[in-house]
Design an enzyme around this catalytic site. Structure first.
Site, PDB file in Angstrom:
ATOM      1  N   ASP A 200       0.915  -1.212   0.034  1.00  0.00           N
ATOM      2  CA  ASP A 200      -0.029   0.270  -0.116  1.00  0.00           C
ATOM      3  C   ASP A 200       1.037   1.392   0.487  1.00  0.00           C
ATOM      4  O   ASP A 200       1.989   0.957   0.522  1.00  0.00           O
ATOM      5  CB  ASP A 200      -1.210   0.127   1.496  1.00  0.00           C
ATOM      6  N   GLY A 226       4.555   1.987  -1.353  1.00  0.00           N
ATOM      7  CA  GLY A 226       4.713   1.841  -2.812  1.00  0.00           C
ATOM      8  C   GLY A 226       3.137   2.109  -3.572  1.00  0.00           C
ATOM      9  O   GLY A 226       2.696   2.998  -2.856  1.00  0.00           O
ATOM     10  N   ASP A 227       3.840   2.664  -4.924  1.00  0.00           N
ATOM     11  CA  ASP A 227       2.559   3.121  -5.369  1.00  0.00           C
ATOM     12  C   ASP A 227       1.922   2.539  -6.673  1.00  0.00           C
ATOM     13  O   ASP A 227       2.963   1.927  -7.247  1.00  0.00           O
ATOM     14  CB  ASP A 227       3.264   4.387  -6.031  1.00  0.00           C
ATOM     15  N   PHE A 228       0.691   2.171  -6.689  1.00  0.00           N
ATOM     16  CA  PHE A 228       0.457   0.718  -7.613  1.00  0.00           C
ATOM     17  C   PHE A 228       0.954   1.602  -9.229  1.00  0.00           C
ATOM     18  O   PHE A 228       0.539   0.437  -9.913  1.00  0.00           O
ATOM     19  CB  PHE A 228      -0.553   0.375  -7.307  1.00  0.00           C
ATOM     20  N   HIS A 246     -12.783  -0.451  -8.430  1.00  0.00           N
ATOM     21  CA  HIS A 246     -13.542   0.670  -8.321  1.00  0.00           C
ATOM     22  C   HIS A 246     -13.057   1.727  -8.066  1.00  0.00           C
ATOM     23  O   HIS A 246     -14.325   2.703  -8.419  1.00  0.00           O
ATOM     24  CB  HIS A 246     -14.873   0.386  -7.620  1.00  0.00           C
TER      25      HIS A 246
HETATM   26  C1  SAM Z   1     -10.777   0.857  -0.979  1.00  0.00           C
HETATM   27  S1  SAM Z   1      -9.291   0.788   0.209  1.00  0.00           S
HETATM   28  C2  SAM Z   1      -9.584  -0.735   0.021  1.00  0.00           C
HETATM   29  C3  SAM Z   1      -8.453  -1.322   1.144  1.00  0.00           C
HETATM   30  C4  SAM Z   1      -8.388  -2.535   1.326  1.00  0.00           C
HETATM   31  N1  SAM Z   1      -8.124  -3.731   0.146  1.00  0.00           N
HETATM   32  C5  SAM Z   1      -9.830  -3.483   1.404  1.00  0.00           C
HETATM   33  O1  SAM Z   1     -10.255  -4.064   0.787  1.00  0.00           O
HETATM   34  O2  SAM Z   1     -10.190  -2.994   3.079  1.00  0.00           O
HETATM   35  C6  SAM Z   1      -8.361   1.872  -1.775  1.00  0.00           C
HETATM   36  C7  SAM Z   1      -6.250   1.093  -1.037  1.00  0.00           C
HETATM   37  O3  SAM Z   1      -5.657   2.023  -1.821  1.00  0.00           O
HETATM   38  C8  SAM Z   1      -4.939   2.178  -1.330  1.00  0.00           C
HETATM   39  N2  SAM Z   1      -3.940   2.858  -2.520  1.00  0.00           N
HETATM   40  C9  SAM Z   1      -4.715   4.042  -2.303  1.00  0.00           C
HETATM   41  N3  SAM Z   1      -4.113   4.581  -3.631  1.00  0.00           N
HETATM   42  C10 SAM Z   1      -2.671   3.934  -4.219  1.00  0.00           C
HETATM   43  C11 SAM Z   1      -1.497   3.277  -4.770  1.00  0.00           C
HETATM   44  N4  SAM Z   1      -1.317   4.824  -5.216  1.00  0.00           N
HETATM   45  N5  SAM Z   1      -0.620   3.171  -4.426  1.00  0.00           N
HETATM   46  C12 SAM Z   1      -1.052   2.050  -3.225  1.00  0.00           C
HETATM   47  N6  SAM Z   1      -1.602   1.531  -2.810  1.00  0.00           N
HETATM   48  C13 SAM Z   1      -2.572   2.590  -3.213  1.00  0.00           C
HETATM   49  C14 SAM Z   1      -5.461   3.190  -0.103  1.00  0.00           C
HETATM   50  O4  SAM Z   1      -4.193   3.576   0.854  1.00  0.00           O
HETATM   51  C15 SAM Z   1      -6.557   1.916  -0.054  1.00  0.00           C
HETATM   52  O5  SAM Z   1      -5.694   1.017   1.665  1.00  0.00           O
END
Ligand code: SAM
Length: 338
Positions: A200, A226-228, A246
């Site tokens: 994350d 990191g950054d996905f 989503h």
């Molecule tokens: C809607 S939450 C879902 C969290 C978890 N997967 C769950 O089902 O409870 C979206 C997640 O994406 C992460 N996120 C947002 N942008 C991101 C990025 N650029 N790189 C990595 N993670 C990211 C957020 O920090 C958050 O934890």
């Protein structure tokens, strides 16, 4: 045209929806459910404990009692019901943080739904002047509430996901955008031979370590920040993306999926956990959450053909969709790296 004498009352109830959101928000924020865990209490005592105006708190609790959130006895004391038990903090699947998020930023963003419908743009950015995840990165209290919201919903859904999908063959499971790790922790605890990688953004993974240590997984789950949109950790057998796609429009979703594809070996599986919008006029919660996605993130819930198109664009073969209707209408959408 249908006529129905109950229609005005039904519409009135719908129109009052935001009253209910706010009264539940206020008791959640004040932590009243926690204060009632030990048994019934009078509203005056609760007012002292919460530093609130006693007559007004009484009016709030009385109103909550008529909708089943609390119970009021003949002496006037209030106690928990099955509904308000969900607002207790620190229980698995707690919904307290969700109630707070609903009453704060999400509420304000929904107040400009009209803007989103007129422009197709995110009401959140219009109200707060920046995108949702940037706002979380700059606001620690809001970020904590969001992470707790996600933890609560993952805890609610984990058992059904584990029952619906065979994770036993996987040596390494990567949870992409895994938040504080509630889902990967449950999967690893049910599959003691597997290792996990929780991925994350760094400000979220900092908070995740403590949760994984508490779950006894310090040794079995690596935490990577990191950054996905740049890259995701390589070498996993399963790449789990729960409520990730989503959050993003098609172009950004395909970037995330392609980064997963790059990181995966042939035969590895991609699991998207999402609500799939049914065709036509079938009732589905996904059609309401779709608007939540529009308002907060300018994104959407998708139909099966829309998921198929995203997976195709990133090179995956969509192998199966496993509905898990009992947990907030989620499905597991499985793709294979070919
Ligand atoms: C809607 S939450 C879902 C969290 C978890 N997967 C769950 O089902 O409870 C979206 C997640 O994406 C992460 N996120 C947002 N942008 C991101 C990025 N650029 N790189 C990595 N993670 C990211 C957020 O920090 C958050 O934890």
């Amino acid at each position: 045209m249908d006529t129905d004498d109950t229609a005005p009352a039904t519409l009135s109830e719908m129109l009052r929806g935001y009253w209910i959101t706010q009264i539940i928000y206020v008791v959640a924020k004040l932590g009243i459910a926690d204060l009632l865990e030990g048994g019934p209490r009078m509203s005056d005592e609760l007012a002292i404990s919460t530093g609130t105006h006693a007559p007004s708190l009484y009016r709030l609790l009385r109103a909550l009692a008529i909708i089943g959130v609390f119970e009021q006895d003949e002496k006037g004391s209030f106690s928990l019901t099955a509904i308000s038990r969900c607002l207790v903090s620190n229980i698995p699947g707690s919904m307290r943080a969700r109630a707070i998020a609903n009453g704060e930023e999400w509420y304000r963003a929904w107040g400009d739904l009209l803007y989103s419908v007129k422009t197709g743009q995110k009401a959140f950015d219009y109200v707060f002047g920046m995108p949702f995840f940037q706002y979380l990165a700059q606001n620690t209290p809001a970020s904590e509430i969001f992470n707790e919201t996600m933890t609560g919903s993952s805890e609610q859904g984990a058992a059904a996901i584990i029952a619906a999908y065979d994770f036993s063959w996987a040596k390494t499971i990567v949870d992409v955008g895994g938040g504080h790790g509630a889902l990967i922790a449950s999967i690893l605890n049910a599959n003691p031979h597997a290792h996990g990688i929780l991925f994350d953004v760094p400000q979220v993974t900092e908070g995740a370590r403590a949760h994984l240590v508490a779950a006894g997984l310090a040794e079995r789950c690596e935490v990577v920040g990191g950054d996905f949109f740049q890259a995701v950790p390589s070498g996993g057998d399963i790449y789990l993306l729960s409520w990730i796609i989503h959050d993003w429009d098609d172009e950004r979703s395909v970037t995330i999926l392609k980064n997963c594809y790059q990181a995966m070996a042939s035969g590895a599986r991609l699991l998207l956990i999402e609500r799939v919008v049914p065709h036509d006029n079938e009732p589905s919660l996904s059609k309401l959450y779709d608007l939540h996605m529009l308002v907060l993130l300018g994104s959407r819930e998708r139909t099966k053909p829309q998921y198929q198109a995203l997976l195709d664009a990133a090179g995956f073969k969509l192998t199966t969709i496993i509905p898990i209707p009992q947990v907030s209408e989620r499905s597991i959408i499985e793709g294979m790296r070919v």
